[in-house]
Design an enzyme around this catalytic site. Structure first.
Site, PDB file in Angstrom:
ATOM      1  N   SER A  54     168.798 -26.579  41.028  1.00  0.00           N
ATOM      2  CA  SER A  54     168.127 -26.609  39.726  1.00  0.00           C
ATOM      3  C   SER A  54     168.856 -27.582  38.814  1.00  0.00           C
ATOM      4  O   SER A  54     170.073 -27.774  38.937  1.00  0.00           O
ATOM      5  CB  SER A  54     168.163 -25.219  39.091  1.00  0.00           C
ATOM      6  OG  SER A  54     167.794 -25.290  37.718  1.00  0.00           O
ATOM      7  N   TYR A  76     173.299 -18.141  37.185  1.00  0.00           N
ATOM      8  CA  TYR A  76     172.288 -18.939  37.903  1.00  0.00           C
ATOM      9  C   TYR A  76     172.736 -20.401  38.004  1.00  0.00           C
ATOM     10  O   TYR A  76     172.672 -21.015  39.075  1.00  0.00           O
ATOM     11  CB  TYR A  76     170.954 -18.815  37.162  1.00  0.00           C
ATOM     12  CG  TYR A  76     169.824 -19.634  37.722  1.00  0.00           C
ATOM     13  CD1 TYR A  76     169.161 -19.245  38.886  1.00  0.00           C
ATOM     14  CD2 TYR A  76     169.390 -20.789  37.083  1.00  0.00           C
ATOM     15  CE1 TYR A  76     168.106 -19.993  39.392  1.00  0.00           C
ATOM     16  CE2 TYR A  76     168.335 -21.542  37.582  1.00  0.00           C
ATOM     17  CZ  TYR A  76     167.698 -21.141  38.732  1.00  0.00           C
ATOM     18  OH  TYR A  76     166.648 -21.881  39.239  1.00  0.00           O
TER      19      TYR A  76
HETATM   20  N1  LIG Z   1     160.152 -22.727  38.646  1.00  0.00           N
HETATM   21  C1  LIG Z   1     161.071 -23.479  38.104  1.00  0.00           C
HETATM   22  O1  LIG Z   1     160.939 -23.977  36.971  1.00  0.00           O
HETATM   23  C2  LIG Z   1     162.331 -23.784  38.858  1.00  0.00           C
HETATM   24  C3  LIG Z   1     163.221 -24.705  38.319  1.00  0.00           C
HETATM   25  C4  LIG Z   1     164.388 -25.020  39.013  1.00  0.00           C
HETATM   26  C5  LIG Z   1     164.653 -24.412  40.211  1.00  0.00           C
HETATM   27  N2  LIG Z   1     163.772 -23.503  40.721  1.00  0.00           N
HETATM   28  C6  LIG Z   1     164.124 -22.892  41.993  1.00  0.00           C
HETATM   29  O2  LIG Z   1     163.027 -23.035  42.883  1.00  0.00           O
HETATM   30  C7  LIG Z   1     163.006 -21.924  43.795  1.00  0.00           C
HETATM   31  C8  LIG Z   1     161.644 -21.284  43.766  1.00  0.00           C
HETATM   32  O3  LIG Z   1     161.372 -20.853  42.430  1.00  0.00           O
HETATM   33  P1  LIG Z   1     159.955 -20.306  41.971  1.00  0.00           P
HETATM   34  O4  LIG Z   1     159.781 -20.696  40.552  1.00  0.00           O
HETATM   35  O5  LIG Z   1     158.908 -20.659  42.979  1.00  0.00           O
HETATM   36  O6  LIG Z   1     160.246 -18.725  42.020  1.00  0.00           O
HETATM   37  P2  LIG Z   1     159.240 -17.505  42.254  1.00  0.00           P
HETATM   38  O7  LIG Z   1     159.874 -16.335  41.591  1.00  0.00           O
HETATM   39  O8  LIG Z   1     157.848 -17.874  41.857  1.00  0.00           O
HETATM   40  O9  LIG Z   1     159.286 -17.301  43.831  1.00  0.00           O
HETATM   41  C9  LIG Z   1     160.425 -16.812  44.472  1.00  0.00           C
HETATM   42  C10 LIG Z   1     160.043 -16.169  45.785  1.00  0.00           C
HETATM   43  O10 LIG Z   1     161.226 -15.594  46.351  1.00  0.00           O
HETATM   44  C11 LIG Z   1     160.985 -14.233  46.728  1.00  0.00           C
HETATM   45  N3  LIG Z   1     162.263 -13.502  46.600  1.00  0.00           N
HETATM   46  C12 LIG Z   1     162.958 -13.233  45.475  1.00  0.00           C
HETATM   47  N4  LIG Z   1     164.095 -12.581  45.780  1.00  0.00           N
HETATM   48  C13 LIG Z   1     164.127 -12.458  47.129  1.00  0.00           C
HETATM   49  C14 LIG Z   1     165.064 -11.900  48.033  1.00  0.00           C
HETATM   50  N5  LIG Z   1     166.200 -11.327  47.607  1.00  0.00           N
HETATM   51  N6  LIG Z   1     164.776 -11.959  49.356  1.00  0.00           N
HETATM   52  C15 LIG Z   1     163.634 -12.529  49.796  1.00  0.00           C
HETATM   53  N7  LIG Z   1     162.695 -13.057  48.977  1.00  0.00           N
HETATM   54  C16 LIG Z   1     162.955 -13.032  47.653  1.00  0.00           C
HETATM   55  C17 LIG Z   1     159.920 -13.770  45.745  1.00  0.00           C
HETATM   56  O11 LIG Z   1     159.216 -12.638  46.253  1.00  0.00           O
HETATM   57  C18 LIG Z   1     159.029 -15.021  45.644  1.00  0.00           C
HETATM   58  O12 LIG Z   1     158.091 -15.085  46.694  1.00  0.00           O
HETATM   59  C19 LIG Z   1     164.138 -21.002  43.361  1.00  0.00           C
HETATM   60  O13 LIG Z   1     165.291 -21.270  44.129  1.00  0.00           O
HETATM   61  C20 LIG Z   1     164.369 -21.399  41.907  1.00  0.00           C
HETATM   62  O14 LIG Z   1     165.669 -21.084  41.479  1.00  0.00           O
HETATM   63  C21 LIG Z   1     162.634 -23.179  40.080  1.00  0.00           C
END
Ligand SMILES: NC(=O)c1ccc[n+]([C@@H]2O[C@H](COP(=O)([O-])OP(=O)(O)OC[C@H]3O[C@@H](n4cnc5c(N)ncnc54)[C@H](O)[C@@H]3O)[C@@H](O)[C@H]2O)c1
Length: 261
Positions: free
Chosen positions: A145, A163
């Site tokens: 991130s 985080y």
């Molecule tokens: N959305 C953003 O703006 C953003 C920005 C920077 C980084 N990210 C990173 O991108 C990745 C995806 O983010 P997102 O926004 O799609 O998140 P999200 O919450 O929409 O999806 C996360 C998924 O992980 C699953 N999950 C959560 N905890 C779990 C666990 N302990 N074991 C197994 N499954 C688990 C959830 O059920 C979900 O399907 C993450 O690593 C997040 O940190 C997202």
């Protein structure tokens, strides 16, 4: 022989991981989805869905074993699970907590939970999949991130100090794994997104709109908009394919120019 890909965090329909699952299916991969969110499994009927808490090393071992028993090989691992909340079985569909949890005011349990789901999880999955990836080569893609580049300013809702630290660890782990796995033809890269309009983002932005007006944080993004899950997934999928066959140990920023490393 179809390539076999494991995607963690691909079950929520509006997640980055789910868009990666669809992209890898279009590339002809067999996809294994490792996620806690069982409600998403029915829509992924063309994948092997394994309920897995990726913060639990024994559960990760079982998921990898199931993958091998079903498909016999692993070519790709995408570690997409992450977040500051909604990362345990108990709080999977919870709203973002209010208030900022920095390193100096978070609970010790916040530290453990957030490091577990964001950093330990990728380590457990890479370690369990590595012996299988090494057999024929392949690719690992981690998701960090922009938070690891910039830190999280106090007052930010929907994220936390632990985080940012966990995602910094993901970047270092990417480089380390690339060194250890290079001789086996296993490439390891990382995508560091800025703000991406996943379901997670939409829930946080409800709060930031209330607090900071409809523009929220958009003023900090030179492109004037957040990224889409499709844009993020397209980059991750490209890092899984032979189109990037000489690229390894790299962190790719994807943030509309909100930060340059
Ligand atoms: N959305 C953003 O703006 C953003 C920005 C920077 C980084 N990210 C990173 O991108 C990745 C995806 O983010 P997102 O926004 O799609 O998140 P999200 O919450 O929409 O999806 C996360 C998924 O992980 C699953 N999950 C959560 N905890 C779990 C666990 N302990 N074991 C197994 N499954 C688990 C959830 O059920 C979900 O399907 C993450 O690593 C997040 O940190 C997202």
């Amino acid at each position: 022989m179809n390539r076999v890909a494991i995607v963690t965090g691909g079950a929520k329909p509006d997640s980055i991981g789910c868009a990666v699952v669809k992209g890898l299916r279009r590339e002809g991969c067999e996809v294994v989805v490792a996620d806690l969110y069982e409600a998403g499994f029915a829509a992924l009927h063309d994948c092997l869905c394994v309920k897995t808490d990726v913060a639990d090393p024994a559960a990760v071992e079982k998921m990898v074993l199931k993958t091998i028993q079903t498909h016999g090989r692993i070519d790709v691992l995408v570690n997409a699970v992450g977040g500051s909340w909604g990362i345990t079985q108990q709080d999977l569909v919870a709203s973002p907590p209010r208030g900022f949890r920095g390193l100096t005011n978070c609970e010790l349990s916040d530290w453990r939970t957030i490091l577990g789901a964001n950093l330990d999880s990728a380590f457990y999955c890479a370690r369990a999949a590595a012996p299988h990836l090494k057999k024929q080569g392949g690719a690992i893609v981690n998701v960090a991130s922009v938070a690891a580049r910039k830190g999280i300013p106090p007052g930010s809702e929907g994220s936390s100090g632990p985080y940012a630290v966990a995602k910094g660890g993901i970047m270092a782990m990417t480089r380390q794994l690339a060194l250890e796995l290079g001789e086996f033809g296993v490439r390891v890269n990382c995508v560091a997104p800025g703000v991406v309009a996943s379901g997670r983002f939409n829930r946080v932005s409800q709060i930031s709109k209330k607090d900071h007006g409809p523009e929220g944080h958009l003023g900090t993004i030179p492109m004037g908009r957040v990224g889409t899950v499709a844009e993020c997934a397209a980059l991750i999928v490209a890092l899984c394919t032979d189109d990037t066959s000489y690229m390894t140990g790299v962190i790719v920023d994807l943030n509309g120019a909100s930060y340059a490393a």
